[in-house]
Scaffold this motif. Structure first.
Motif, PDB file in Angstrom:
ATOM      1  N   ASP A 108      -2.938  30.903   6.970  1.00  0.00           N
ATOM      2  CA  ASP A 108      -1.669  31.303   7.566  1.00  0.00           C
ATOM      3  C   ASP A 108      -0.735  30.096   7.513  1.00  0.00           C
ATOM      4  O   ASP A 108      -1.129  29.006   7.080  1.00  0.00           O
TER       5      ASP A 108
ATOM      6  N   SER B  12       3.074  28.168   9.294  1.00  0.00           N
ATOM      7  CA  SER B  12       4.119  28.100  10.302  1.00  0.00           C
ATOM      8  C   SER B  12       5.273  27.304   9.707  1.00  0.00           C
ATOM      9  O   SER B  12       5.076  26.481   8.804  1.00  0.00           O
TER      10      SER B  12
ATOM     11  N   LYS C  13      -2.699  29.986  14.151  1.00  0.00           N
ATOM     12  CA  LYS C  13      -2.540  31.299  13.532  1.00  0.00           C
ATOM     13  C   LYS C  13      -3.670  31.575  12.542  1.00  0.00           C
ATOM     14  O   LYS C  13      -4.168  32.711  12.452  1.00  0.00           O
TER      15      LYS C  13
ATOM     16  N   ARG D  64      -7.014  34.531  13.030  1.00  0.00           N
ATOM     17  CA  ARG D  64      -7.258  35.643  12.108  1.00  0.00           C
ATOM     18  C   ARG D  64      -8.715  35.777  11.679  1.00  0.00           C
ATOM     19  O   ARG D  64      -9.092  36.752  11.025  1.00  0.00           O
TER      20      ARG D  64
ATOM     21  N   ILE E 150       5.488  41.428  16.836  1.00  0.00           N
ATOM     22  CA  ILE E 150       5.706  40.098  17.383  1.00  0.00           C
ATOM     23  C   ILE E 150       7.056  39.556  16.899  1.00  0.00           C
ATOM     24  O   ILE E 150       7.551  39.944  15.833  1.00  0.00           O
TER      25      ILE E 150
ATOM     26  N   ASP F 240       8.028  36.992  15.459  1.00  0.00           N
ATOM     27  CA  ASP F 240       8.062  36.381  14.122  1.00  0.00           C
ATOM     28  C   ASP F 240       8.479  37.375  13.042  1.00  0.00           C
ATOM     29  O   ASP F 240       9.078  36.990  12.034  1.00  0.00           O
TER      30      ASP F 240
ATOM     31  N   LEU G  35      -1.107  44.728  18.173  1.00  0.00           N
ATOM     32  CA  LEU G  35      -0.099  43.677  18.044  1.00  0.00           C
ATOM     33  C   LEU G  35       0.047  43.362  16.553  1.00  0.00           C
ATOM     34  O   LEU G  35      -0.909  42.904  15.922  1.00  0.00           O
TER      35      LEU G  35
ATOM     36  N   THR H 228       1.385  41.231  13.509  1.00  0.00           N
ATOM     37  CA  THR H 228       1.855  39.877  13.229  1.00  0.00           C
ATOM     38  C   THR H 228       2.291  39.678  11.773  1.00  0.00           C
ATOM     39  O   THR H 228       2.896  38.667  11.451  1.00  0.00           O
ATOM     40  N   GLU H 229       1.964  40.651  10.916  1.00  0.00           N
ATOM     41  CA  GLU H 229       2.354  40.528   9.511  1.00  0.00           C
ATOM     42  C   GLU H 229       2.473  41.915   8.890  1.00  0.00           C
ATOM     43  O   GLU H 229       1.628  42.783   9.138  1.00  0.00           O
TER      44      GLU H 229
ATOM     45  N   GLY I 291      -2.907  41.924  12.263  1.00  0.00           N
ATOM     46  CA  GLY I 291      -2.567  41.724  13.663  1.00  0.00           C
ATOM     47  C   GLY I 291      -3.792  41.654  14.541  1.00  0.00           C
ATOM     48  O   GLY I 291      -4.846  41.159  14.116  1.00  0.00           O
TER      49      GLY I 291
ATOM     50  N   ASN J 183      13.533  35.036  18.572  1.00  0.00           N
ATOM     51  CA  ASN J 183      13.297  34.203  17.394  1.00  0.00           C
ATOM     52  C   ASN J 183      14.630  34.040  16.655  1.00  0.00           C
ATOM     53  O   ASN J 183      15.222  35.023  16.217  1.00  0.00           O
TER      54      ASN J 183
ATOM     55  N   SER K 172      10.090  40.054  20.537  1.00  0.00           N
ATOM     56  CA  SER K 172       8.992  40.987  20.309  1.00  0.00           C
ATOM     57  C   SER K 172       9.379  42.368  20.822  1.00  0.00           C
ATOM     58  O   SER K 172      10.067  42.497  21.833  1.00  0.00           O
TER      59      SER K 172
END
Length: 448
Positions: free
Chosen positions: A200, A202, A225, A229, A245, A247, A370, A372-373, A392, A428, A437
């Protein structure tokens, strides 16, 4: 990297080039516009304390667009001298003789052009030395590697710095320009637990170098992150509440841009064709566009045609308030140009109801997914139907239980937008759509 004095010298030369080229254009054709862009970039990447890549380059381009008896032609070039721009003008005139006539082609109304009065600051030049940047990326790498023993490798940390010079002029006698800077720092990490490996990343991005996140934070976030996963599972097919989320929550709203773009509207190829001044989001949700935020990543005083930008309500109390129009689409629809040639400007998604923290909306959801991608991009802009792969976490009793993979979500955007229950307060600001979120009541999830 060039000093601000050198940049100003280049700007003055390019403005002179465009002024002379516009005089040449007006002698040979009735109307047109010229855009010149020059970018200076510095990119440095490092792994394990060793710099593995350094790039420093300048990129230049010009775009000449002419309108010859309601015939449009554009010529793009990677040369920006006066003589080369004149050659592009000549080529554009020749091409225009073979293009289709359309009375909607033309320059914007002169009264809509930016009046040169307002200012915003997007330009924060900085002189770097190699040791300073190497230390920055090394700190990022070290923070990631030392975070946890599960971090077994780094794909590297990257720092990018760029300066943009943008100049636009047209045959109406209007010329303006702006300077901008951008700083970007990222970390890519690989983590392993038993036979499972995940990666992952950031990143931090800003106009001003001093506004970047600390390199330790960027490195640690990428490590967290990646580790989170590990050992992911599949879940069963079901209808479930989900949280996007912060992001990636901007992507939930990004499809609105295409759907209300003037080209989609006049071609009748948008699922929102009949929704102007109608409700498409919950009554408490608003999207406000503010082009004038200092240091804003999507701030602009004028669009790609020189039309002045404005603060604008995109969504008010859940109701769609505007299309996004340039000169051509506004002429087609017979609606005033909104100054959106080239994109949007700092959309801010907000709520009139009390927002909650990210942890609070996890507990409000209690049980669900959730996200996340998002993986892939399958959306039908005519119907609003979509399908995405996701990564997620599964949430139980308001707590993250385990990571998930191999999952697909699907539905229709209007239904999904109307099923938004809450947005959090973890906004964000790293995208052109600033969003927190988002909790959605129900989405179809396909698992095993």
């Amino acid at each position: 990297m060039l000093s601000s004095y050198n940049i100003q010298q280049d700007l003055n030369i390019l403005i002179s080039n465009i002024q002379q080229a516009l005089l040449y254009l007006k002698k040979n054709v009735s109307s047109g516009m010229i855009i010149i862009k020059k970018t200076y970039s510095l990119i440095i990447s490092s792994r394990y304390g060793i710099i593995d890549n350094i790039e420093s380059f300048n990129y230049v381009s010009s775009l000449v667009t002419i309108y010859n008896n309601f015939r449009q032609s554009s010529v793009f070039s990677n040369k920006i001298s006066f003589l080369e721009i004149c050659k592009s003008i000549d080529r554009s005139i020749s091409i225009s003789k073979y293009t289709e006539m359309d009375k909607c082609f033309g320059l914007p109304d002169i009264n809509l052009l930016f009046d040169h009065k307002k200012k915003i600051n997007l330009f924060f030049p900085k002189l770097f030395n190699l040791d300073e940047i190497k230390n920055l990326v090394d700190l990022t790498n070290s923070a990631a590697l030392n975070f946890d023993s599960k971090v077994i490798n780094i794909e590297g940390s990257v720092f990018e710095y760029s300066i943009d010079i943008n100049i636009l002029g047209n045959s109406l006698g209007w010329i303006d320009s702006y300077l901008s800077t951008c700083n970007y720092l990222s970390s890519h990490v690989i983590a392993r637990y038993k036979n499972f490996m995940e990666r992952d990343f950031s990143y931090s991005v800003s106009r001003d170098f001093n506004d970047l996140d600390d390199p330790e934070k960027v490195g640690q976030d990428s490590a967290k992150k990646s580790i989170a996963r590990l050992n992911s599972k599949k879940i069963s097919t079901q209808i479930s509440p989900v949280i996007f989320i912060s992001d990636i929550a901007n992507e939930l709203f990004s499809y609105l841009i295409d759907a209300i773009n003037g080209y989609s509207v006049y071609k009748k190829s948008s699922f929102l064709l009949c929704y102007l001044n109608k409700k498409i989001f919950p009554f408490w949700l608003n999207i406000f566009e503010d082009p004038f935020i200092n240091k804003g990543l999507s701030s602009r005083l004028f669009d790609n045609e020189g039309v002045a930008t404005k603060k604008r309500k995109i969504i008010e109390n859940g109701i769609l308030k505007t299309w996004l129009l340039d000169t051509y689409s506004s002429n087609k629809l017979n609606i005033e140009n909104t100054g959106h040639s080239g994109g949007i400007y700092n959309w801010i998604v907000s709520s009139t109801q009390l927002t909650q923290s990210f942890d609070d909306i996890l507990h409000t959801m209690n049980r669900g997914v959730l996200i996340t991608e998002l993986l892939g991009d399958s959306i039908n802009i005519i119907t609003g139907n979509y399908s995405f792969g996701i990564c997620g976490f599964w949430i139980e009793d308001g707590i993250i239980k385990y990571p998930i993979h191999g999952i697909t979500i699907s539905g229709n955007l209007i239904n999904t937008w109307n099923n938004i229950i809450l947005i959090a307060n973890d906004i964000n600001k790293k995208n052109n759509i600033q969003c927190s979120s988002v909790l959605i009541d129900k989405i179809q999830i396909s698992g095993y």
